[in-house]
Design a protein around this motif. Structure first.
Motif, PDB file in Angstrom:
ATOM      1  N   GLY A  95      18.773 -25.400   7.887  1.00  0.00           N
ATOM      2  CA  GLY A  95      17.721 -26.553   9.099  1.00  0.00           C
ATOM      3  C   GLY A  95      18.411 -27.714   9.050  1.00  0.00           C
ATOM      4  O   GLY A  95      19.976 -28.485   8.785  1.00  0.00           O
ATOM      5  N   LYS A 183      13.396 -27.187   6.142  1.00  0.00           N
ATOM      6  CA  LYS A 183      13.690 -26.329   7.786  1.00  0.00           C
ATOM      7  C   LYS A 183      13.683 -28.020   8.682  1.00  0.00           C
ATOM      8  O   LYS A 183      14.445 -28.126   9.717  1.00  0.00           O
ATOM      9  N   THR A 366      12.359 -13.733  19.536  1.00  0.00           N
ATOM     10  CA  THR A 366      11.122 -14.351  19.162  1.00  0.00           C
ATOM     11  C   THR A 366      10.713 -13.814  16.847  1.00  0.00           C
ATOM     12  O   THR A 366      11.371 -12.991  17.094  1.00  0.00           O
ATOM     13  N   PRO A 367       9.811 -14.755  16.921  1.00  0.00           N
ATOM     14  CA  PRO A 367       9.423 -15.293  15.636  1.00  0.00           C
ATOM     15  C   PRO A 367       9.134 -13.698  15.183  1.00  0.00           C
ATOM     16  O   PRO A 367       8.833 -13.643  14.034  1.00  0.00           O
ATOM     17  N   GLU A 381      22.810 -19.147  20.032  1.00  0.00           N
ATOM     18  CA  GLU A 381      21.322 -19.040  19.534  1.00  0.00           C
ATOM     19  C   GLU A 381      22.504 -18.268  18.104  1.00  0.00           C
ATOM     20  O   GLU A 381      21.709 -18.087  17.101  1.00  0.00           O
ATOM     21  N   GLN A 383      22.603 -20.946  15.011  1.00  0.00           N
ATOM     22  CA  GLN A 383      21.253 -20.838  13.918  1.00  0.00           C
ATOM     23  C   GLN A 383      20.148 -19.940  14.411  1.00  0.00           C
ATOM     24  O   GLN A 383      19.663 -19.710  13.587  1.00  0.00           O
ATOM     25  N   LYS A 384      19.805 -19.851  15.639  1.00  0.00           N
ATOM     26  CA  LYS A 384      18.462 -19.488  15.995  1.00  0.00           C
ATOM     27  C   LYS A 384      18.718 -17.778  15.038  1.00  0.00           C
ATOM     28  O   LYS A 384      17.417 -16.995  14.348  1.00  0.00           O
ATOM     29  N   GLU A 387      18.912 -17.710  11.260  1.00  0.00           N
ATOM     30  CA  GLU A 387      18.028 -18.307  10.568  1.00  0.00           C
ATOM     31  C   GLU A 387      16.989 -17.387  10.415  1.00  0.00           C
ATOM     32  O   GLU A 387      15.745 -17.290   9.986  1.00  0.00           O
ATOM     33  N   PHE A 388      16.663 -16.748  11.462  1.00  0.00           N
ATOM     34  CA  PHE A 388      15.403 -15.441  11.913  1.00  0.00           C
ATOM     35  C   PHE A 388      15.923 -14.310  10.681  1.00  0.00           C
ATOM     36  O   PHE A 388      14.793 -13.307  10.083  1.00  0.00           O
TER      37      PHE A 388
END
Length: 950
Positions: A95, A183, A366-367, A381, A383-384, A387-388
């Motif tokens: 992050g 992060k 979604t998380p 997306e 980085q998203k 990180e997921f």
């Protein structure tokens, strides 16, 4: 010994074997918090130097036993590596924050580590006045920081108000808070060893359940249960090299068993054309391989999560792989029984899961998802998604890169394809090359340690490189795959990745130790030799790191010139090579100056004309890739190539820049004859003097590139190129295209080409031995079937060519036409394949076998067109070729194209040719037969006597 070879961790202060030290890595930007005063943008090298400033060595002797660290991904990098190649201290980014990991908690209170710890806390701290929290059992560390005016607090609990937190690796009761802390921009200094924990809980659990790893593995750093022998280890001058292989304890065999449960084979025959994969991460592994070790399915562990990559979206969206896909979702879910979300385009996958009672829904990432399924065609997306996965999610992703590569020439799919911007960090990359879409045997889990993996293969090569490489024969398919993967790895940037940086350094050192192998027709390199890999590695390594190679000074450097050439930058045809008449020696540099109008006009500079890639050959007579292309993006450029070659300016289609003055300094004049411009006296003078190894003969319609020794015996180049002009006029006439050609055709001779004795294309490629036949007027007049055959290929139109049947047939129409019209050679003498007796017997055999279109090809297929020509002349062909160029909405399907040709030719000659084509076995539709029946019967149909006799 191997560990030392692949670790390469010793302090290097002198160049190796006389080669120059590699330059420092370039700038790479890392995310920083708004208003952050300390986390300025830093390169990998700057980060390393900030962390090791003032530290010469570190003492790991004594009672404390450190553990080895495993580094993966594209952010983690080592600070110190033992002489046996094991990483002891490492740093990473996650992050907006940073992490430093130390392999035993005692080192946080060891005074000899004070300078490193002070460097670490400054590097980790997001701002100079932020509070540093230190776990209460590290009193000496608190004092060290206090003594150096660092705002510090001893604490029993982590507080998110800290700028940096220093802790041991044995508690993870606030793991989620710590991950969020980093992060958002916080710094974490963590120390511990996993040896004792592993002895109690088992090595298989260390990477994911050891408390310290539950916090830091999101950043690509893992504590392992591997012991490191103590010693005093020096700080390297540059970022040290990570080992290729580290024992991590993860049971990959068990992973494969899970994924292959009840799976006998993997049928990807209906899943679209797949790309190849490169599996290069330490925790990545192939799931599906073909016989050439090319992977089409792969998986990886990353952080806390898991990834599966398919090489076409249909592979994760088809019932044909239902059992595997159910296993894949189960493995990615890792027992959580959580939600499965997917992109709306994956309806087939959604149906499979629904039919098997696996709850799933169409959703964005979604998380709260356990598994996310998507396509590999967007980098919105990156980085998203990363990180997921790092924080525990499962990712199923599918897509190919071959189409992207075809639409983005000059760009590297492995580095720039949108999906790879996500996947490279996981240790899996989608390549621009394809493999066969068919059914493959499922991998036997017990074979996993033996199957091809990039790191194992490279490690073996590095081990072999300490001995003579040609004494170590290897399976050709493995050598070719490793050569391919090494070249692809060199396309990835090492500027922000400690892992890629390490592999690049290993490849540089490999070539430094062994040199570039000599290769020629007299000294070929077999594909079983490791030299095959070295010669293939040389070009991409030179492109990335030219400093690896000795400075090459040619003895004739006094012959280099400073010259301005006029380039025709108007081009109505496809992209064209414009010859400069100049040559650049291997590893020499030249400068080129363009006018401002050329900038960003999509012009390019090319060194070399031998564009065939020979990577697939079983034996090499020359390096596989010997050309280099530069985009023209500035007025002044410096160019150079490992192999050298003639210099060209590449002009794109529809360019209208007129005559462009281009000044080139540092190159040599090559033998260059331009018909109508170069006088014969100037030519005779030129061939008396030394010249670079390649020469060219050019007119407005064709350019011949040959070895200089063949060119120097041509005393009448004007007669030669006049004859070629006549031949090219005939080629254009039959093809119904403009003359002069919009772009001159090219024929280039080479010591080795990718296919055949000659092959079509731009340029047409021919073996060196063909040069004499291209340049000798008497030989050309005696028959020039081969070059005309290839020129014919270049005129074939897909709208009327019946592929594959007529691909090697209709091109010969040009061989016949030019031979008869220009060279005065009748078809009966032009080629042995069309002797009258051969023609008649061929037709008889074809009719006797039932006029089967599977046998209708090459000479047999040519006969159909020759019969039409002999009856109606060349005019109908010329008219039809012209018409086809204007036609649209033609389906690329043979039955459609055959009926269309039959109809158009019948209308052109005003005869009903349907019976003729039916006798040849063409699938003429009944509706067309009725339509053509209004035309007069072709009573002279030459097939009647053959069909009637049967």
């Amino acid at each position: 010994m191997l560990a030392a070879v692949i670790g390469l961790a010793s302090k290097r202060t002198m160049p190796l074997m006389g080669f120059k030290q590699p330059p420092l890595l370039g700038m790479v930007s890392y995310p920083v918090s708004p208003g952050n005063k300390n986390h300025v943008e830093m390169s990998l090298t700057e980060c390393y130097r900030a962390l090791t400033k003032g530290v010469d060595n570190l003492d790991f002797t004594g009672r404390s036993i450190p553990c080895e660290l495993l580094l993966i991904g594209d952010k983690a990098f080592p600070l110190i590596v033992s002489t046996s190649g094991q990483v002891l201290i490492a740093a990473s980014h996650y992050g907006k924050g940073r992490i430093v990991a130390i392999p035993h908690e005692s080192y946080l209170q060891n005074k000899t580590f004070s300078q490193l710890l002070l460097n670490a806390v400054h590097w980790l701290n997001p701002s100079a006045d932020a509070l540093v929290g230190v776990q209460s059992n590290f009193g000496s560390l608190v004092k060290t920081f206090s003594d150096h005016d660092i705002k510090v607090k001893s604490t029993g609990e982590f507080q998110d108000s800290f700028g940096v937190y220093c802790m041991d690796a044995y508690k993870a009761n606030k793991k989620n808070e710590l991950i969020t802390f980093v992060k958002k921009g916080g710094g974490l200094l963590i120390a511990g060893q996993a040896l004792d924990w592993a002895s109690e809980h088992g090595t298989k659990k260390v990477c994911f359940e050891f408390p310290g790893n539950e916090v830091i593995n999101v950043s690509g750093i893992y504590f392992t249960s591997n012991r490191v022998e103590g010693g005093v280890f020096s700080i390297c001058n540059e970022v040290p090299i990570c080992p290729l292989l580290v024992g991590h304890g993860i049971d990959i065999i068990e992973d494969i068993r899970h994924l292959q449960t009840n799976v006998i084979d993997l049928n990807i025959s209906n899943g679209g054309q797949p790309s190849q994969l490169m599996v290069h991460g330490q925790l990545a592994f192939p799931i599906g391989l073909d016989d050439s070790h090319q992977s089409f399915l792969a998986a990886a562990h990353y952080g806390k999560g898991r990834v599966i990559v398919a090489t076409h979206e249909n592979q994760i969206n088809t019932p044909g792989l239902k059992t595997f896909l159910l296993n894949a979702i189960s493995w990615l879910d890792a027992g959580r029984k959580g939600k499965v979300g997917m992109a709306s385009s994956l309806k087939g996958l959604h149906d499979i899961l629904s039919q098997n009672n696996v709850a799933s829904e169409y959703t964005d990432l979604t998380p709260n998802l356990s598994v996310y399924c998507c396509l590999a065609y967007s980098d919105r997306e990156v980085q998203k998604i990363q990180e997921f996965v790092a924080e525990g999610g499962g990712l199923l992703i599918g897509g190919h890169a071959w189409w992207w590569a075809s639409q983005n020439p000059g760009k590297d799919a492995v580095a720039q394809h949108p999906g790879n911007k996500i996947l490279n960090a996981f240790g899996i990359s989608i390549l621009g090359q394809t493999l066969s879409a068919r059914t493959y045997r499922a991998m036997d889990p017990e074979e996993v340690p033996k199957v091809y993996h990039f790191r194992r293969a490279l490690s073996k090569l590095l081990q072999d490189s300490s001995e003579k490489l040609d004494k170590k024969p290897s399976p050709p398919s493995r050598i070719k795959k490793l050569a391919q993967d090494c070249a692809e790895m060199l396309k990835l940037s090492a500027e922000g990745s400690g892992d890629v940086h390490s592999i690049h350094q290993m490849l540089k050192d490999l070539l430094r130790r062994n040199g570039v192998p000599e290769v020629s027709k007299k000294k070929p390199i077999k594909s079983t030799s490791n030299k095959y890999l070295l010669i293939g590695l040389a070009t991409p390594l030179y492109e990335r790191y030219p400093d690896v190679f000795e400075v090459y000074k040619h003895p004739k450097t006094d012959e280099v010139c400073d010259v301005t050439v006029s380039i025709n930058a108007n081009n109505k045809g496809p992209r064209a090579w414009r010859s400069t008449g100049l040559f650049l020696y291997p590893r020499q540099k030249a400068s080129i100056v363009f006018p401002s109008s050329a900038i960003n006009a999509q012009l390019q500079v090319q060194i070399g004309c031998h564009t065939d890639n020979l990577s697939g050959k079983e034996e090499l007579f020359r390096p596989p890739v010997v050309t280099k292309v530069y985009d023209v993006k500035s007025e002044k450029m410096t160019i150079g190539s490992l192999w050298g070659g003639l210099i060209y300016i590449l002009v794109p289609e529809k360019c209208q820049l007129g005559l462009l003055p281009v000044t080139i300094s540092g190159a040599l004049r090559a033998l260059y004859y331009k018909h109508g411009e170069t006088s014969e006296s100037a030519w005779m003078d030129a061939i008396q003097h030394h010249a670079p190894p390649w020469a060219e003969f050019a007119n407005d319609n064709i350019i011949l590139t040959v070895p200089v020794e063949y060119a120097q015996v041509v005393e009448k180049p004007s007669a030669l190129m006049s004859l070629w002009d006549q031949m090219m006029a005939a080629v254009a006439e039959l093809a119904a295209i403009p003359f002069p050609f919009l772009r001159p055709e090219r024929i280039v001779t080479d010591v080795q080409i990718s296919a055949g004795w000659m092959h079509a294309g731009y340029p047409i490629m021919a073996h060196t031995d063909a040069a004499r036949g291209l340049l000798n007027v008497d030989l050309i007049k005696a028959g020039s079937w081969g070059p005309l055959h290839e020129l014919g290929h270049n005129q074939q139109g897909w709208k009327w060519n019946i592929s594959p049947n007529t691909t090697e047939a209709t091109c010969n129409l040009w061989s016949v036409y030019v031979s008869e019209k220009v060279l005065g050679i009748t078809r009966n003498k032009a080629h042995g394949g069309i002797l009258p007796e051969s023609r008649e017997q061929r037709i008889k055999n074809y009719i006797k076998n039932g006029a089967n279109l599977e046998e209708w090809s090459v000479w047999t297929a040519l006969e159909t067109y020759l019969q039409l020509q002999e009856a109606f002349g060349w005019a109908p062909f010329i008219h039809l070729f012209s018409d086809y160029q204007k036609m649209t909405n033609i389906k690329n399907e043979n039955t459609h194209k055959m009926n269309l040709w039959a109809e158009k030719f019948s209308n052109e000659v005003k005869k009903n040719l349907a019976p003729f084509f039916i006798m040849w076995g063409w699938p003429i539709k009944e509706s067309l037969s009725k339509k053509l029946s209004s035309l007069p019967e072709w009573k002279e149909n030459p097939m009647k006597k053959f069909v009637g006799s049967q």
